[in-house]
Every structure is written in C-alpha cells, then in structure tokens.
Design an enzyme around this catalytic site. Sequence first.
Site, PDB file in Angstrom:
ATOM      1  N   THR A  67       0.836  -1.197   0.000  1.00 21.78           N
ATOM      2  CA  THR A  67       0.000   0.000   0.000  1.00 21.78           C
ATOM      3  C   THR A  67       0.875   1.253   0.000  1.00 21.78           C
ATOM      4  OG1 THR A  67      -1.951   1.031   0.965  1.00 21.78           O
ATOM      5  CG2 THR A  67      -0.403   0.060   2.529  1.00 21.78           C
ATOM      6  N   LYS A  71       3.547   1.519  -3.783  1.00 23.33           N
ATOM      7  CA  LYS A  71       2.949   0.787  -4.910  1.00 23.33           C
ATOM      8  C   LYS A  71       3.739   0.870  -6.218  1.00 23.33           C
ATOM      9  CE  LYS A  71      -1.825   0.654  -3.316  1.00 23.33           C
ATOM     10  NZ  LYS A  71      -3.229   0.792  -3.680  1.00 23.33           N
ATOM     11  N   ASP A 107      -6.029  -4.020  -7.324  1.00 22.75           N
ATOM     12  CA  ASP A 107      -6.922  -2.879  -7.076  1.00 22.75           C
ATOM     13  C   ASP A 107      -7.869  -2.729  -8.264  1.00 22.75           C
ATOM     14  OD1 ASP A 107      -5.930  -2.014  -4.620  1.00 22.75           O
ATOM     15  OD2 ASP A 107      -4.378  -0.790  -5.548  1.00 22.75           O
ATOM     16  N   ALA A 132      -7.154  13.186 -11.538  1.00 20.34           N
ATOM     17  CA  ALA A 132      -6.098  12.773 -12.472  1.00 20.34           C
ATOM     18  C   ALA A 132      -4.816  12.438 -11.716  1.00 20.34           C
ATOM     19  CB  ALA A 132      -5.853  13.867 -13.513  1.00 20.34           C
ATOM     20  N   GLY A 133      -4.982  11.835 -10.540  1.00 19.66           N
ATOM     21  CA  GLY A 133      -3.829  11.362  -9.779  1.00 19.66           C
ATOM     22  C   GLY A 133      -3.544   9.905 -10.131  1.00 19.66           C
ATOM     23  N   ALA A 135      -4.612   7.098  -8.717  1.00 21.44           N
ATOM     24  CA  ALA A 135      -5.794   6.236  -8.737  1.00 21.44           C
ATOM     25  C   ALA A 135      -6.595   6.462 -10.024  1.00 21.44           C
ATOM     26  CB  ALA A 135      -6.658   6.526  -7.514  1.00 21.44           C
TER      27      ALA A 135
HETATM   28  P1  ATR Z   1      -3.971   9.292  -5.651  1.00 18.95           P
HETATM   29  O1  ATR Z   1      -2.681   8.577  -5.889  1.00 18.95           O
HETATM   30  O2  ATR Z   1      -4.743   8.798  -4.450  1.00 18.95           O
HETATM   31  O3  ATR Z   1      -4.809   9.381  -6.859  1.00 18.95           O
HETATM   32  P2  ATR Z   1      -2.916  11.948  -6.018  1.00 18.95           P
HETATM   33  O4  ATR Z   1      -2.039  11.389  -7.074  1.00 18.95           O
HETATM   34  O5  ATR Z   1      -2.327  12.868  -5.008  1.00 18.95           O
HETATM   35  O6  ATR Z   1      -3.569  10.781  -5.172  1.00 18.95           O
HETATM   36  O7  ATR Z   1      -4.172  12.653  -6.734  1.00 18.95           O
HETATM   37  C1  ATR Z   1      -5.103  13.398  -6.038  1.00 18.95           C
HETATM   38  C2  ATR Z   1      -6.231  13.839  -6.973  1.00 18.95           C
HETATM   39  O8  ATR Z   1      -7.195  14.557  -6.184  1.00 18.95           O
HETATM   40  C3  ATR Z   1      -5.789  14.808  -8.070  1.00 18.95           C
HETATM   41  O9  ATR Z   1      -6.614  14.636  -9.192  1.00 18.95           O
HETATM   42  C4  ATR Z   1      -6.057  16.179  -7.416  1.00 18.95           C
HETATM   43  O10 ATR Z   1      -6.249  17.241  -8.311  1.00 18.95           O
HETATM   44  P3  ATR Z   1      -4.981  18.111  -8.842  1.00 18.95           P
HETATM   45  O11 ATR Z   1      -4.294  17.237  -9.842  1.00 18.95           O
HETATM   46  O12 ATR Z   1      -5.582  19.312  -9.465  1.00 18.95           O
HETATM   47  O13 ATR Z   1      -4.143  18.399  -7.647  1.00 18.95           O
HETATM   48  C5  ATR Z   1      -7.347  15.875  -6.712  1.00 18.95           C
HETATM   49  N1  ATR Z   1      -7.583  16.818  -5.612  1.00 18.95           N
HETATM   50  C6  ATR Z   1      -7.044  16.801  -4.390  1.00 18.95           C
HETATM   51  N2  ATR Z   1      -7.518  17.832  -3.656  1.00 18.95           N
HETATM   52  C7  ATR Z   1      -8.380  18.513  -4.453  1.00 18.95           C
HETATM   53  C8  ATR Z   1      -9.207  19.672  -4.273  1.00 18.95           C
HETATM   54  N3  ATR Z   1      -9.253  20.305  -3.122  1.00 18.95           N
HETATM   55  N4  ATR Z   1      -9.968  20.064  -5.326  1.00 18.95           N
HETATM   56  C9  ATR Z   1      -9.949  19.408  -6.508  1.00 18.95           C
HETATM   57  N5  ATR Z   1      -9.192  18.324  -6.735  1.00 18.95           N
HETATM   58  C10 ATR Z   1      -8.412  17.877  -5.725  1.00 18.95           C
END
Ligand code: ATR
Length: 290
Positions: A67, A71, A107, A132-133, A135
Amino acid sequence: MKINGKTTTCGLIGNPVEHTLSPVIHNNLAKMLGDNLVYVPFLVENEALEDAVKGGHALHIRGMNVTVPHKSAVIPHLCAIDSLAEKIGAVNTLVYQKDGYKGYNTDMSGLLRAMKTEGIRIKDENVLLLGAGGAARAVAYLCAAEGAKKIYICNRTLQKAEEIAAEIGEQVEGASLVALKYEEMEELTETSFLAIQCTSVGLHPNVSDVVLADGPVYDKIHTGVDLIYRPYETQFMKHVKAHGGKTMNGLKMLLYQGIIAYELWNDCTVSETQADSILQMMKEEMGIYE
Ligand code: ATR
C-alpha cells in the site's frame, strides 16, 4: 486458529498500516476456507523497502499486499510483473516465486469485479472520471481496456488530465479520452454517464467536501462510483442519489482486491456468498450497521 509449524504467513507492507482492514479480509478468509494462514501488517519505511521485499522472500512469506507509499517504488524489486500492473505502473500484490516476487494490481481487477457484482458495466459507457492522480490514471486505463465508449477525465489541474488522456490513448488502441476542467462539464452533450470519483476530496474527516459541486450535471449521472469508503456514503454519492442515480462506494473494491490477492496466493476461488460474509465483517469493523 492454531499457529503451528505449517502456518503460512502473508502480510501488508506500507506506511502507515495501523488502520488497514486487510487483516480482517485475509484472516477471516483463511478461517472460512480452513487454510492454515495468518496475515499481518508490516510497517515499512521508504528506505527499507528493498530489504523488506528481499527479507519477506527469504522468510518464505507467500504473499504481500503493498500500500501507500510503495505501490510504484516496489516495481524495481520484483522478479516479474503482470501486464496489467505494468501498464498501470502500480503493484498492490506480491506473489512468491522461486526467484523473488511477481507483482500484480488487484486494485483494478478488484474494482472491476466489485462493479460486476453490483451490475455496473464499463463497456460502451460514457465515463466521467473525477481526478487525475495515481488512482484516476489506473481507473482510466481500466475503463479504456474494458471498452468504454468515451472517457472524460476531469481535473482541477487540466495538464495532468491531458497527460493521462494522451498516455492511455497511446497504450490502448481505439480508446477515446478527453481531458477537461470541472467547469466545462456542463457543456458535455451526452446525456448519460457512469461517473467514477477518484480524488481524495470528501475523505474522512472532510466529509462534506465534494470535488464536483451540486448542479445539473448530476442529472446525467446514472451511476456514481466513489473509490472512498470512509465515510461509507460520501457527499458525491449523496448528490448522485439525490438526482436519481445509483451509487457504490470503495469498500467492495477493497474487498475484492483482497479476495483476488488471496486467490492468487492460495490458488483457490472465493464465492460471492463467502465474499458477502467478509464484507459484513469489514462493515462491523468500521462500525457500520445497516
Ligand atoms: P492518488 O494517488 O490517491 O490518486 P494523487 O495522485 O495525489 O492521489 O491525486 C489526487 C487527486 O485529487 C488529483 O486529481 C487532485 O487534483 P490536482 O491534480 O488538481 O491536484 C485531486 N484533488 C485533491 N484535492 C483537491 C481539491 N481540493 N480540489 C480538486 N481536486 C483535488
């Protein structure tokens, strides 16, 4: 259960690990299926990851889940990788082999199996992906590979959505992906969407937060899947429901990623009835009674 000289060990490596539900899944599956197996969490710091993987192998640990934050970082330490995990660039399950561990991504296969049990399909759907992170990237790949008609990737930072759309467009032949900002959603001409919420917005304790503000776009969402399971019903799911849509949270995805890992480790098949019993135990652990 009785731990003896023949007990098999499996576990989870991550940081932090103390809030994990995975021991509930695996130890109860072992009990249910009569397997002499224990599953334990292991806290692994970044700099100790390679040692942990090598050490696990030396100890004949049959399988490990991986986790946050390991990953992707675990990939160079594997002897083999399944093609889905390779394409996604993330591994959450290690399976013991003679020369090391083979990595899988359950997953995504877990999300797919969870959606299937809920009657939610991806093929030929217009998909709205929120986020777009890491996940979201994995889910975008899954949707493309499963034959979604069109995939809209919405993100606060447009560039990240564009990168995913371009990358997966190249990886999956015939896939149609479009990047857009949340404000542009109202302009979409399609009338029916499967929406999958892949951001951390709305996660406990910020339960009233939602990445997509309430508005007419929710009328077009026939099904809303949220990868979050704490809270059990997110604000996003509440909006989908209020506009007449069906919802699913991330708990079944967590359940099935575990079940598929267990099946890989033990070369067995877990039935849907057995899966449902484990789900109940996970809910009890979370204090959810419905
Ligand atoms: P994970 O690996 O869990 O997907 P991550 O790679 O940090 O985590 O991605 C987080 C996602 O949540 C991104 O799409 C992020 O948007 P940005 O790319 O614009 O940062 C989104 N996210 C997190 N906080 C946000 C907020 N307050 N408003 C809109 N989008 C948010």
